[in-house]
Design a protein around this motif. Structure first.
Motif, PDB file in Angstrom:
ATOM      1  N   PHE A  79       0.828  -1.203   0.000  1.00  0.00           N
ATOM      2  CA  PHE A  79       0.000   0.000   0.000  1.00  0.00           C
ATOM      3  C   PHE A  79       0.871   1.265   0.000  1.00  0.00           C
ATOM      4  N   LEU A  80       1.921   1.248   0.777  1.00  0.00           N
ATOM      5  CA  LEU A  80       2.827   2.398   0.838  1.00  0.00           C
ATOM      6  C   LEU A  80       3.497   2.674  -0.504  1.00  0.00           C
ATOM      7  N   ALA A  81       3.545   1.679  -1.368  1.00  0.00           N
ATOM      8  CA  ALA A  81       4.181   1.865  -2.674  1.00  0.00           C
ATOM      9  C   ALA A  81       3.487   2.943  -3.494  1.00  0.00           C
ATOM     10  N   PHE A  82       2.173   3.148  -3.281  1.00  0.00           N
ATOM     11  CA  PHE A  82       1.470   4.193  -4.026  1.00  0.00           C
ATOM     12  C   PHE A  82       0.736   5.175  -3.113  1.00  0.00           C
ATOM     13  N   SER A  83       0.778   4.944  -1.809  1.00  0.00           N
ATOM     14  CA  SER A  83       0.204   5.899  -0.851  1.00  0.00           C
ATOM     15  C   SER A  83       1.217   6.098   0.272  1.00  0.00           C
ATOM     16  N   PRO A  84       2.277   6.853   0.001  1.00  0.00           N
ATOM     17  CA  PRO A  84       3.436   6.887   0.908  1.00  0.00           C
ATOM     18  C   PRO A  84       3.178   7.551   2.251  1.00  0.00           C
ATOM     19  N   ASN A  85       2.070   8.268   2.392  1.00  0.00           N
ATOM     20  CA  ASN A  85       1.758   8.897   3.675  1.00  0.00           C
ATOM     21  C   ASN A  85       0.950   7.965   4.581  1.00  0.00           C
ATOM     22  N   ASN A  86       0.860   6.704   4.228  1.00  0.00           N
ATOM     23  CA  ASN A  86       0.113   5.663   4.947  1.00  0.00           C
ATOM     24  C   ASN A  86      -1.305   6.103   5.343  1.00  0.00           C
ATOM     25  N   ASP A 105      -5.953   4.104 -11.330  1.00  0.00           N
ATOM     26  CA  ASP A 105      -6.777   4.133 -12.539  1.00  0.00           C
ATOM     27  C   ASP A 105      -6.129   3.214 -13.566  1.00  0.00           C
ATOM     28  N   ARG A 106      -6.791   2.098 -13.835  1.00  0.00           N
ATOM     29  CA  ARG A 106      -6.237   1.116 -14.764  1.00  0.00           C
ATOM     30  C   ARG A 106      -6.473   1.490 -16.221  1.00  0.00           C
ATOM     31  N   ALA A 107      -7.316   2.489 -16.459  1.00  0.00           N
ATOM     32  CA  ALA A 107      -7.605   2.913 -17.830  1.00  0.00           C
ATOM     33  C   ALA A 107      -7.576   4.439 -17.902  1.00  0.00           C
ATOM     34  N   PRO A 108      -6.394   5.038 -17.735  1.00  0.00           N
ATOM     35  CA  PRO A 108      -6.313   6.499 -17.766  1.00  0.00           C
ATOM     36  C   PRO A 108      -6.647   7.053 -19.144  1.00  0.00           C
ATOM     37  N   ALA A 109      -7.006   8.336 -19.155  1.00  0.00           N
ATOM     38  CA  ALA A 109      -7.485   8.953 -20.394  1.00  0.00           C
ATOM     39  C   ALA A 109      -6.438   8.956 -21.496  1.00  0.00           C
ATOM     40  N   ASP A 110      -5.150   8.977 -21.126  1.00  0.00           N
ATOM     41  CA  ASP A 110      -4.110   9.015 -22.151  1.00  0.00           C
ATOM     42  C   ASP A 110      -3.765   7.644 -22.722  1.00  0.00           C
ATOM     43  N   GLY A 111      -4.429   6.597 -22.218  1.00  0.00           N
ATOM     44  CA  GLY A 111      -4.186   5.255 -22.733  1.00  0.00           C
ATOM     45  C   GLY A 111      -2.878   4.645 -22.291  1.00  0.00           C
ATOM     46  N   GLY A 112      -2.162   5.317 -21.385  1.00  0.00           N
ATOM     47  CA  GLY A 112      -0.867   4.831 -20.943  1.00  0.00           C
ATOM     48  C   GLY A 112      -0.958   3.902 -19.754  1.00  0.00           C
ATOM     49  N   ALA A 113       0.147   3.825 -19.017  1.00  0.00           N
ATOM     50  CA  ALA A 113       0.223   2.947 -17.857  1.00  0.00           C
ATOM     51  C   ALA A 113      -0.741   3.418 -16.772  1.00  0.00           C
ATOM     52  N   PRO A 114      -1.129   2.520 -15.860  1.00  0.00           N
ATOM     53  CA  PRO A 114      -2.023   2.918 -14.763  1.00  0.00           C
ATOM     54  C   PRO A 114      -1.467   4.110 -13.979  1.00  0.00           C
ATOM     55  N   ILE A 115      -2.379   4.929 -13.491  1.00  0.00           N
ATOM     56  CA  ILE A 115      -2.026   6.108 -12.711  1.00  0.00           C
ATOM     57  C   ILE A 115      -2.534   5.915 -11.289  1.00  0.00           C
ATOM     58  N   SER A 116      -1.651   6.112 -10.310  1.00  0.00           N
ATOM     59  CA  SER A 116      -2.082   6.063  -8.906  1.00  0.00           C
ATOM     60  C   SER A 116      -2.149   7.480  -8.357  1.00  0.00           C
ATOM     61  N   VAL A 117      -3.110   7.700  -7.464  1.00  0.00           N
ATOM     62  CA  VAL A 117      -3.306   9.011  -6.854  1.00  0.00           C
ATOM     63  C   VAL A 117      -3.623   8.800  -5.380  1.00  0.00           C
ATOM     64  N   PHE A 118      -2.916   9.514  -4.502  1.00  0.00           N
ATOM     65  CA  PHE A 118      -3.279   9.514  -3.085  1.00  0.00           C
ATOM     66  C   PHE A 118      -3.642  10.940  -2.686  1.00  0.00           C
ATOM     67  N   GLU A 119      -4.240  11.094  -1.512  1.00  0.00           N
ATOM     68  CA  GLU A 119      -4.830  12.328  -0.978  1.00  0.00           C
ATOM     69  C   GLU A 119      -6.208  12.546  -1.609  1.00  0.00           C
ATOM     70  N   SER A 120      -7.226  12.610  -0.743  1.00  0.00           N
ATOM     71  CA  SER A 120      -8.610  12.620  -1.225  1.00  0.00           C
ATOM     72  C   SER A 120      -8.911  13.820  -2.119  1.00  0.00           C
ATOM     73  N   GLY A 121      -8.364  15.004  -1.791  1.00  0.00           N
ATOM     74  CA  GLY A 121      -8.610  16.164  -2.637  1.00  0.00           C
ATOM     75  C   GLY A 121      -8.003  16.001  -4.018  1.00  0.00           C
ATOM     76  N   ALA A 122      -6.789  15.459  -4.070  1.00  0.00           N
ATOM     77  CA  ALA A 122      -6.144  15.211  -5.359  1.00  0.00           C
ATOM     78  C   ALA A 122      -6.914  14.167  -6.157  1.00  0.00           C
ATOM     79  N   ILE A 123      -7.447  13.179  -5.481  1.00  0.00           N
ATOM     80  CA  ILE A 123      -8.237  12.154  -6.166  1.00  0.00           C
ATOM     81  C   ILE A 123      -9.490  12.777  -6.780  1.00  0.00           C
ATOM     82  N   LEU A 124     -10.178  13.622  -6.016  1.00  0.00           N
ATOM     83  CA  LEU A 124     -11.385  14.265  -6.549  1.00  0.00           C
ATOM     84  C   LEU A 124     -11.048  15.111  -7.771  1.00  0.00           C
ATOM     85  N   GLN A 125      -9.971  15.872  -7.707  1.00  0.00           N
ATOM     86  CA  GLN A 125      -9.593  16.681  -8.864  1.00  0.00           C
ATOM     87  C   GLN A 125      -9.220  15.804 -10.057  1.00  0.00           C
TER      88      GLN A 125
END
Length: 229
Positions: free
Chosen positions: A43-50, A57-77
């Motif tokens: 879990f810390l590998a993509f959410s380093p603040n525990n 996101d396994r299907a990002p809009a750019d069609g590239g590799a999966p994108i991980s996002v932590f912090e709830s505000g950043a996720i909403l944006q």
């Protein structure tokens, strides 16, 4: 497909509200914060603040590799940008929505969290801390109530990620309820958002998980860094 790393806390609810409102497919991966799942290396590998929530996101809009996002505000944006929903297209209205999103992240959330800690979880009552955070939360709710005068939603007529972020943090602790009777516009808005079917589905999801367990020394250690006796 969105992988959602989640536990039914106010910050967790923010993301399920968005996903339910947008109709995005997602898979829940429970992060039992009382059991210490938030400290697992995977879990810390993509959410380093525990902290949860986090998404991949396994299907990002750019069609590239999966994108991980932590912090709830950043996720909403991120999700608003991915879907083109729940952030106004108009630049000025968009600024207002983001202002109130950050107001929640920097003010209402942390202060309400401290209020809950000292009124619900602290091992002994500390009058100064209880009064300090109660007064600050009530001040913030007064700010929100004044903002909502003459407005359907926080950013105006449009329901946005600001509403999704703020709603779960209003009177978040059943064991330490606040008297909101002096905030009529806040009460009106809170009821209107709570009545939305997607919001009801998001909150109902939390009932599947064991967030309401009695606090144990081991849970206290994981949640608050308190050593086990």
């Amino acid at each position: 497909m969105i992988d959602l790393y989640y536990w039914p806390t106010p910050n967790g609810h923010k993301i399920t509200i968005f996903l339910e409102e947008a109709g995005l497919p997602y898979t829940v991966h429970p992060v039992d914060i009382g059991a210490g799942d938030q400290f697992k290396p995977e879990f810390l590998a993509f959410s380093p603040n525990n902290k949860m929530p986090a998404i991949i996101d396994r299907a990002p809009a750019d069609g590239g590799a999966p994108i991980s996002v932590f912090e709830s505000g950043a996720i909403l944006q991120y999700l608003a940008g991915k879907t083109g929903r729940f952030l106004p297209a108009d630049a000025r209205a968009r600024i207002e929505a983001n202002e109130w999103l950050f107001w929640q992240m920097a003010g209402l959330g942390p202060m309400t969290g401290q209020y809950g800690h000292f009124h619900v979880y602290a091992p002994e009552p500390i009058a100064y801390a209880r009064d300090r955070y109660r007064n600050e939360v009530l001040r913030l709710l007064g700010v929100l109530d004044r903002r909502l005068q003459g407005r359907a939603f926080v950013a105006g007529d449009e329901y946005t990620i600001a509403d999704m972020a703020i709603h779960p943090w209003v009177n978040a602790y059943d064991k330490a309820p606040l008297d909101l009777s002096g905030f009529p516009d806040l009460i009106r808005w809170h009821a209107a958002v709570a009545a939305r079917p997607a919001v009801q589905r998001a909150y109902a999801l939390g009932e599947q998980y064991g967030a309401q367990r009695e606090m144990t020394p081991e849970m206290r250690k994981h949640l608050f860094g308190t050593p086990t006796p």
